[in-house]
Design a protein around this motif. Structure first.
Motif, mmCIF file in Angstrom:
data_model
loop_
_atom_site.group_PDB
_atom_site.id
_atom_site.type_symbol
_atom_site.label_atom_id
_atom_site.label_comp_id
_atom_site.label_asym_id
_atom_site.label_seq_id
_atom_site.Cartn_x
_atom_site.Cartn_y
_atom_site.Cartn_z
ATOM 1 N N TYR A 132 0.583 -1.183 0.101
ATOM 2 C CA TYR A 132 -0.093 -0.093 0.367
ATOM 3 C C TYR A 132 0.910 1.373 -0.142
ATOM 4 O O TYR A 132 1.601 1.404 0.607
ATOM 5 N N GLY A 135 -4.897 7.604 -2.650
ATOM 6 C CA GLY A 135 -4.640 7.749 -4.486
ATOM 7 C C GLY A 135 -5.994 9.479 -4.477
ATOM 8 O O GLY A 135 -5.060 9.026 -5.737
ATOM 9 N N ASP A 136 -6.313 9.473 -3.684
ATOM 10 C CA ASP A 136 -7.153 10.948 -3.982
ATOM 11 C C ASP A 136 -7.205 11.636 -2.921
ATOM 12 O O ASP A 136 -6.998 11.236 -1.415
ATOM 13 N N TYR A 149 -10.255 1.743 1.289
ATOM 14 C CA TYR A 149 -9.349 0.299 0.654
ATOM 15 C C TYR A 149 -9.713 0.009 -1.215
ATOM 16 O O TYR A 149 -10.457 0.060 -1.179
ATOM 17 N N PRO A 150 -8.485 0.145 -1.223
ATOM 18 C CA PRO A 150 -9.114 0.766 -3.049
ATOM 19 C C PRO A 150 -9.281 -0.900 -3.133
ATOM 20 O O PRO A 150 -8.522 -1.032 -4.508
ATOM 21 N N TYR A 177 -12.229 -3.653 -5.480
ATOM 22 C CA TYR A 177 -12.579 -3.930 -5.900
ATOM 23 C C TYR A 177 -13.431 -5.525 -6.278
ATOM 24 O O TYR A 177 -15.000 -4.986 -6.495
ATOM 25 N N ASP A 209 -17.395 -0.439 -6.478
ATOM 26 C CA ASP A 209 -16.280 1.030 -6.093
ATOM 27 C C ASP A 209 -15.705 0.518 -4.723
ATOM 28 O O ASP A 209 -15.734 -0.944 -4.640
ATOM 29 N N ARG A 210 -15.894 1.062 -3.581
ATOM 30 C CA ARG A 210 -14.468 0.782 -3.011
ATOM 31 C C ARG A 210 -14.487 -0.044 -0.883
ATOM 32 O O ARG A 210 -16.039 -0.062 -1.170
ATOM 33 N N THR A 217 -13.198 13.586 -7.916
ATOM 34 C CA THR A 217 -13.734 12.177 -7.142
ATOM 35 C C THR A 217 -14.778 12.104 -8.062
ATOM 36 O O THR A 217 -16.529 11.837 -7.356
ATOM 37 N N SER A 247 -7.950 -1.027 -10.945
ATOM 38 C CA SER A 247 -9.256 -0.050 -10.349
ATOM 39 C C SER A 247 -9.908 0.847 -11.251
ATOM 40 O O SER A 247 -9.476 1.150 -13.005
ATOM 41 N N PHE A 267 -11.939 6.077 -10.387
ATOM 42 C CA PHE A 267 -11.167 6.176 -8.944
ATOM 43 C C PHE A 267 -9.914 6.257 -9.748
ATOM 44 O O PHE A 267 -9.123 5.897 -11.149
ATOM 45 N N GLU A 283 -4.865 2.989 -9.231
ATOM 46 C CA GLU A 283 -3.927 1.892 -8.631
ATOM 47 C C GLU A 283 -3.918 0.827 -8.583
ATOM 48 O O GLU A 283 -2.644 -0.143 -8.532
#
Length: 441
Positions: free
Chosen positions: A139, A143-144, A157-158, A160, A205-206, A269, A404, A408, A411
Motif C-alpha cells: 500500500y 490515491g486521492d 481500501y482501494p 473492488y 466502488d471501494r 472524485t 481499478s 477511481f 492504483e
C-alpha cells in the motif's frame, strides 16, 4: 461553447426565454465562463417575470419548512431517518406512510437487508483477501486527496473485486432494493425512458474498514452529482430547467429527465454513472455516535445550492466555492440554513444498508477512539441508462484485468491477486449489470 435559445416548458410560461451558454467540456478559462454564465442565468429567470431574489426566496421558504420539521422531530426525540425492513420491500408491503416519508427525507436504512452472519462472513472474507495478497506491504497511501483527508492508514481500501463485494453487488436481495429505490423516481417523460428501474449497472466502488480505537477526521459536508457541469452543460441545464425559467415551484428532485445522457466534467472524485441513490452495506455493527454518515435529509435542497450563487453577495466568478476536480462543497458560509438540518443515521447492524438521494448533502462525522469496527462496502443504485451503459464498457475491462475502475485513482492493486472474483462466478444479474451478454468479449 455554444448558446441556445429555448422555451419554458409549461403553461403560460411557454414563451421564448434568453438562451444559456453551455460548455460540454471544461472551459479553458473557468472564471471567465462563470462571469458569462451567471448573468445569462439571471437574465433567463428575470425574463420569466420573476426576479432572482424572488425565485430564491421561494426555494428558501420551501427548504426552511423542511428544516423546521427536522429540528422539531429531533426535539421530540423522533428518528429522522426512515427505517424500512427488507422483508417489507421484498414482499411489497411498505406502507404508503413510509413511502411518503422516504420521498420527503430522501434517505433510509434498510434493516436486515442481508443476514447478519452473511455480512460478518463477507467482512472476514475481505480481511483474508487483503492479507493473503499482502496488501499492507504494497500500500502506497491514499490515491486521492479527498479520502486522504480522513487520515486513513488506510481507512478507505482501494479494493473492488473481492468475492464479498461481487456477491453482494449481484445478489437478488441487492437487486430488489435497488429496483425499489429506482421506482421512487420519475423515469419516463417527454416521450423518453430515461432509465430502466428494474435493471442496475454494476458499479464497483471501494470498502471502508475503520478499526476500534481509531481517530478519524471524517469528511466535510458535500454532495456528489457533479460540479460546475451542473450549471454549464446543456443536459443539466435542462435537468434543472425549472430553477432557471421562473417555474421553480415545479422543480422535482425525483425527476430523472435529462440526467442520464449528458457529459460530466472529469475529476478525482467524479462518478461517471447516474445513481438514483448512493449507498453502503454495513459489514459491522455501528452506533450512531461513532463517526457515522450524516445527511441534510431534504432532497429539494439541491435547488437552494444551485440558485445560491446567483445572489448579489457572491463574487462574479464564484459559484459558492464549487469548482472542477473537487467535491461540491456545502458550507456554513453560503448555506447556513441547510447545515441546521444535518442529521446522522441511527444505530446500524451488520447486514443493514444505508441509502441517500444522489443530490443529497452528506458528511461523515469525526470520531476519537472509535468503539467497535466501522466497516462498509459501497454499493449504489445505478439504473441502466445511456450514461451507465457507456461506463459499463470501462467496468468490464477493469473487471477482466483486476484494475481499478476508471472513476477511481489508478492504483490497480488487484491485478495479480489470488482469490479475485472471476467471470465464471457471475450470475444472470451480474452479467446484465456488466452487459456481458451484449458486449463483444
Amino acid at each position: 461553447m455554444t448558446d441556445d435559445v429555448s422555451t419554458a416548458p409549461s403553461g403560460e410560461r411557454d414563451r421564448e426565454l434568453p438562451g444559456l451558454p453551455h460548455w460540454e467540456t471544461v472551459p479553458d478559462d473557468l472564471p471567465a465562463a462563470i462571469r458569462r454564465l451567471k448573468p445569462a442565468l439571471r437574465a433567463r429567470i428575470e425574463a420569466s417575470g420573476r426576479g432572482v431574489e424572488e425565485v430564491f426566496a421561494a426555494v428558501e421558504h420551501r427548504v426552511a419548512a423542511r428544516v423546521a420539521e427536522i429540528k422539531a422531530a429531533k426535539e421530540r426525540g423522533e428518528q429522522v431517518w426512515p427505517v424500512i425492513e427488507y422483508a417489507d420491500i421484498a414482499n411489497g408491503t411498505v406502507s404508503a406512510d413510509r413511502l411518503a416519508r422516504l420521498k420527503e427525507r430522501g434517505c433510509l436504512v434498510v434493516r436486515g437487508h442481508f443476514d447478519r452472519d452473511q455480512a460478518l462472513a463477507w467482512d472476514a472474507g475481505i480481511v483474508d483477501y487483503v492479507e493473503r495478497n499482502e496488501f499492507f506491504a504494497h500500500y502506497t497511501g491514499p490515491g486521492d486527496d479527498f479520502f486522504g483527508s480522513v487520515g486513513s492508514k488506510p481507512e478507505i481500501y482501494p479494493i473492488y473485486w473481492s468475492q464479498a463485494q461481487m456477491e453482494a453487488r449481484q445478489s437478488d436481495r441487492m437487486a430488489r432494493v435497488q429496483t425499489f429505490l429506482n421506482s421512487l423516481w420519475k423515469h419516463e417523460s417527454e416521450g423518453v425512458r430515461w432509465f430502466e428501474p428494474d435493471r442496475d449497472a454494476l458499479y464497483p466502488d471501494r470498502i471502508r474498514r475503520r478499526p476500534p480505537g481509531t481517530d478519524s477526521a471524517g469528511l466535510g459536508t458535500h454532495c456528489d452529482p457533479g460540479t460546475l457541469d451542473l450549471w454549464m452543460t446543456r443536459a443539466y441545464q435542462q435537468a434543472f430547467r425549472h430553477l432557471f425559467d421562473g417555474s421553480v415551484e415545479e422543480y422535482d428532485p425525483w425527476d430523472a429527465a435529462h440526467r442520464t445522457a449528458g457529459p460530466q466534467y472529469p475529476g478525482s472524485t467524479m462518478c461517471s454513472a447516474f445513481r438514483t441513490f448512493q449507498g453502503w452495506t454495513a459489514l459491522s455493527d455501528m452506533d450512531h455516535d461513532q463517526g457515522v454518515l450524516h445527511t441534510v435529509p431534504i432532497p429539494e435542497a439541491m435547488a437552494y445550492l444551485m440558485l445560491r450563487p446567483l445572489l448579489p453577495d457572491v463574487p462574479a466568478d464564484d459559484m459558492c466555492g464549487v469548482t472542477t476536480n473537487q467535491v461540491f462543497p456545502a458550507t456554513e458560509k453560503w448555506h447556513p440554513l441547510l447545515m441546521e438540518a444535518l442529521t446522522g443515521i441511527p444505530d446500524v447492524r451488520a447486514g443493514d444498508s444505508v441509502w441517500w438521494h444522489c443530490d443529497m448533502i452528506h458528511s461523515v462525522a469525526p470520531v476519537t477512539a472509535q468503539q467497535g469496527w466501522g466497516n462498509v462496502m459501497y454499493i449504489p443504485a445505478a439504473p441502466w441508462c445511456p450514461r451507465n451503459e457507456r461506463y459499463a464498457a470501462e467496468v468490464r475491462q477493469a473487471f477482466r484485468t483486476g484494475s481499478s475502475p476508471a472513476d477511481f485513482p489508478e492504483e490497480h492493486y488487484e491485478r495479480t491477486w489470488h482469490g479475485r472474483f472471476t467471470p465464471d462466478r457471475l450470475n444472470a444479474t451480474g452479467r446484465r449489470g456488466l452487459a456481458l451478454d451484449s458486449a463483444a468479449h
